[in-house]
Design a protein around this motif. Structure first.
Motif, PDB file in Angstrom:
ATOM      1  N   LYS A  70      12.737  19.723  30.325  1.00  0.00           N
ATOM      2  CA  LYS A  70      13.504  18.492  30.469  1.00  0.00           C
ATOM      3  C   LYS A  70      14.527  18.537  31.595  1.00  0.00           C
ATOM      4  N   GLN A  71      14.802  19.717  32.119  1.00  0.00           N
ATOM      5  CA  GLN A  71      15.793  19.801  33.192  1.00  0.00           C
ATOM      6  C   GLN A  71      15.248  19.290  34.523  1.00  0.00           C
ATOM      7  N   ALA A  72      13.926  19.034  34.572  1.00  0.00           N
ATOM      8  CA  ALA A  72      13.298  18.635  35.834  1.00  0.00           C
ATOM      9  C   ALA A  72      12.559  17.308  35.695  1.00  0.00           C
ATOM     10  N   LYS A  73      12.548  16.572  36.789  1.00  0.00           N
ATOM     11  CA  LYS A  73      11.712  15.379  36.923  1.00  0.00           C
ATOM     12  C   LYS A  73      10.830  15.584  38.142  1.00  0.00           C
ATOM     13  N   ILE A  74       9.517  15.430  37.978  1.00  0.00           N
ATOM     14  CA  ILE A  74       8.576  15.682  39.068  1.00  0.00           C
ATOM     15  C   ILE A  74       7.963  14.366  39.540  1.00  0.00           C
ATOM     16  N   ILE A  75       8.009  14.160  40.848  1.00  0.00           N
ATOM     17  CA  ILE A  75       7.420  12.985  41.484  1.00  0.00           C
ATOM     18  C   ILE A  75       6.368  13.474  42.476  1.00  0.00           C
ATOM     19  N   VAL A  76       5.187  12.893  42.436  1.00  0.00           N
ATOM     20  CA  VAL A  76       4.116  13.256  43.366  1.00  0.00           C
ATOM     21  C   VAL A  76       3.696  12.005  44.129  1.00  0.00           C
ATOM     22  N   ILE A  77       3.767  12.058  45.456  1.00  0.00           N
ATOM     23  CA  ILE A  77       3.346  10.938  46.292  1.00  0.00           C
ATOM     24  C   ILE A  77       2.485  11.470  47.435  1.00  0.00           C
ATOM     25  N   ARG A  78       1.898  10.559  48.198  1.00  0.00           N
ATOM     26  CA  ARG A  78       1.098  10.952  49.350  1.00  0.00           C
ATOM     27  C   ARG A  78       1.967  11.063  50.585  1.00  0.00           C
ATOM     28  N   GLY A  79       1.767  12.132  51.357  1.00  0.00           N
ATOM     29  CA  GLY A  79       2.530  12.314  52.590  1.00  0.00           C
ATOM     30  C   GLY A  79       2.008  11.418  53.696  1.00  0.00           C
ATOM     31  N   ARG A  80       2.898  10.980  54.556  1.00  0.00           N
ATOM     32  CA  ARG A  80       2.522  10.120  55.667  1.00  0.00           C
ATOM     33  C   ARG A  80       3.017  10.739  56.973  1.00  0.00           C
ATOM     34  N   VAL A  81       2.149  10.803  57.970  1.00  0.00           N
ATOM     35  CA  VAL A  81       2.521  11.223  59.315  1.00  0.00           C
ATOM     36  C   VAL A  81       2.147  10.090  60.258  1.00  0.00           C
ATOM     37  N   GLY A  82       3.153   9.426  60.818  1.00  0.00           N
ATOM     38  CA  GLY A  82       2.892   8.263  61.646  1.00  0.00           C
ATOM     39  C   GLY A  82       2.274   7.165  60.806  1.00  0.00           C
ATOM     40  N   SER A  83       1.127   6.665  61.203  1.00  0.00           N
ATOM     41  CA  SER A  83       0.450   5.606  60.457  1.00  0.00           C
ATOM     42  C   SER A  83      -0.617   6.148  59.520  1.00  0.00           C
ATOM     43  N   LYS A  84      -0.752   7.477  59.459  1.00  0.00           N
ATOM     44  CA  LYS A  84      -1.820   8.085  58.674  1.00  0.00           C
ATOM     45  C   LYS A  84      -1.293   8.623  57.341  1.00  0.00           C
ATOM     46  N   ILE A  85      -2.030   8.354  56.274  1.00  0.00           N
ATOM     47  CA  ILE A  85      -1.712   8.894  54.964  1.00  0.00           C
ATOM     48  C   ILE A  85      -2.431  10.229  54.801  1.00  0.00           C
ATOM     49  N   ARG A  86      -1.696  11.264  54.427  1.00  0.00           N
ATOM     50  CA  ARG A  86      -2.301  12.581  54.239  1.00  0.00           C
ATOM     51  C   ARG A  86      -2.808  12.702  52.804  1.00  0.00           C
ATOM     52  N   ASP A  87      -3.955  12.070  52.544  1.00  0.00           N
ATOM     53  CA  ASP A  87      -4.485  12.025  51.183  1.00  0.00           C
ATOM     54  C   ASP A  87      -4.816  13.417  50.647  1.00  0.00           C
ATOM     55  N   GLU A  88      -5.139  14.335  51.544  1.00  0.00           N
ATOM     56  CA  GLU A  88      -5.603  15.634  51.087  1.00  0.00           C
ATOM     57  C   GLU A  88      -4.474  16.504  50.544  1.00  0.00           C
ATOM     58  N   ILE A  89      -3.248  16.215  50.904  1.00  0.00           N
ATOM     59  CA  ILE A  89      -2.125  17.041  50.448  1.00  0.00           C
ATOM     60  C   ILE A  89      -1.006  16.156  49.915  1.00  0.00           C
ATOM     61  N   PRO A  90      -0.802  16.134  48.598  1.00  0.00           N
ATOM     62  CA  PRO A  90       0.308  15.365  48.036  1.00  0.00           C
ATOM     63  C   PRO A  90       1.646  16.008  48.370  1.00  0.00           C
ATOM     64  N   ILE A  91       2.689  15.219  48.299  1.00  0.00           N
ATOM     65  CA  ILE A  91       4.056  15.716  48.438  1.00  0.00           C
ATOM     66  C   ILE A  91       4.666  15.759  47.048  1.00  0.00           C
ATOM     67  N   VAL A  92       5.178  16.928  46.682  1.00  0.00           N
ATOM     68  CA  VAL A  92       5.754  17.128  45.343  1.00  0.00           C
ATOM     69  C   VAL A  92       7.270  17.224  45.451  1.00  0.00           C
ATOM     70  N   TYR A  93       7.958  16.373  44.705  1.00  0.00           N
ATOM     71  CA  TYR A  93       9.419  16.430  44.603  1.00  0.00           C
ATOM     72  C   TYR A  93       9.776  16.882  43.196  1.00  0.00           C
ATOM     73  N   ILE A  94      10.624  17.899  43.101  1.00  0.00           N
ATOM     74  CA  ILE A  94      11.116  18.365  41.811  1.00  0.00           C
ATOM     75  C   ILE A  94      12.630  18.127  41.783  1.00  0.00           C
ATOM     76  N   LEU A  95      13.071  17.191  40.979  1.00  0.00           N
ATOM     77  CA  LEU A  95      14.478  16.830  40.895  1.00  0.00           C
ATOM     78  C   LEU A  95      15.119  17.547  39.709  1.00  0.00           C
ATOM     79  N   LYS A  96      16.317  18.057  39.931  1.00  0.00           N
ATOM     80  CA  LYS A  96      17.029  18.728  38.845  1.00  0.00           C
ATOM     81  C   LYS A  96      18.030  17.761  38.234  1.00  0.00           C
ATOM     82  N   ASN A  97      17.887  17.519  36.959  1.00  0.00           N
ATOM     83  CA  ASN A  97      18.740  16.557  36.285  1.00  0.00           C
ATOM     84  C   ASN A  97      20.188  17.023  36.255  1.00  0.00           C
ATOM     85  N   MET A  98      21.088  16.074  36.245  1.00  0.00           N
ATOM     86  CA  MET A  98      22.521  16.361  36.211  1.00  0.00           C
ATOM     87  C   MET A  98      22.902  16.943  34.853  1.00  0.00           C
TER      88      MET A  98
END
Length: 230
Positions: free
Chosen positions: A202-230
């Motif tokens: 519960k101390q973490a919240k994980i968000i997964v989205i697609r990375g973008r470079v310029g106008s291209k979506i990097r579908d092959e590699i997601p971007i993972v964000y791990i947020l630490k709750n206050m």
């Protein structure tokens, strides 16, 4: 292992210096950099980092660097894990000036490091990363093509590699301050995300989205964000 710059966060550094490198007591390392003609160099611009990890720089997001500066009212500690030549983290330090304490970390070192003045660059094996920072001392850590190499065949392919990667990320997460985050690109989905959520709890919240470079979506590699709750 040597540190290029003023030393490491929250730790005592011995006085001996070689050029701008300070040695950690007991490390015994005096290597300035690895020969690039043999190992090559990895360089990424700050603009590429901003595009890949755009949530980290969006003033609309409460966990972004601009918003955290307003919330915390103090300089932020930002780490580039797998910093290569240090180009991106050095540019970030220049952009945010005294509002950021910038650190680059890499298992390899490069001749370009000798020209970096704005960030502290740490040359050490991945397992030694934890020696350099106190628990909850890092406000933001990003890794482009760094943490991904802990499981080169994909975090979902090999259970042993997946478990090892999750163990390592969990240890890194202990170094993240409350309200801070880790951001990395990885061939991660399915079992990896589920196991990571179970491990961090519960101390973490994980968000997964697609990375973008310029106008291209990097579908092959997601971007993972791990947020630490206050």
């Amino acid at each position: 292992m040597p540190v290029f710059g003023k030393g490491r966060a929250g730790k005592r550094v011995v006085e001996r210096e070689i050029l701008r490198i300070r040695e950690i007591s007991g490390s015994g390392s005096t290597r300035r950099y690895l020969p690039q003609e043999k190992y090559g160099a990895t360089t990424t611009s700050l603009n590429e980092i901003r595009q890949l990890f755009h949530l980290l720089f969006s003033p609309k997001k409460p966990f972004s660097i601009p918003r955290q500066l307003k919330i915390r009212q103090r300089p932020l500690v930002v780490v580039d894990w797998g910093c290569g030549t240090g180009r991106a983290i050095s540019s970030l330090a220049i952009k945010f000036k005294e509002n950021v304490h910038a650190y680059g970390f890499s298992k390899d070192s490069y001749k370009e490091w000798e020209d970096v003045r704005e960030a502290k660059l740490i040359h050490a094996p991945a397992e030694d990363f934890f020696r350099y920072f106190k628990d909850e001392s890092i406000d933001a850590l990003y890794s482009h093509l760094g943490l991904v190499h802990m499981a080169p065949l994909g975090f979902d392919v090999d259970y042993g590699l997946r478990t090892k990667a999750i163990d390592y990320i969990a240890k890194v997460f202990r170094k993240i301050s409350r309200g801070g985050l880790i951001a990395f690109d990885a061939p991660a989905s399915g079992f990896f995300i589920e196991d990571l959520e179970n491990r961090l709890g519960k101390q973490a919240k994980i968000i997964v989205i697609r990375g973008r470079v310029g106008s291209k979506i990097r579908d092959e590699i997601p971007i993972v964000y791990i947020l630490k709750n206050m």
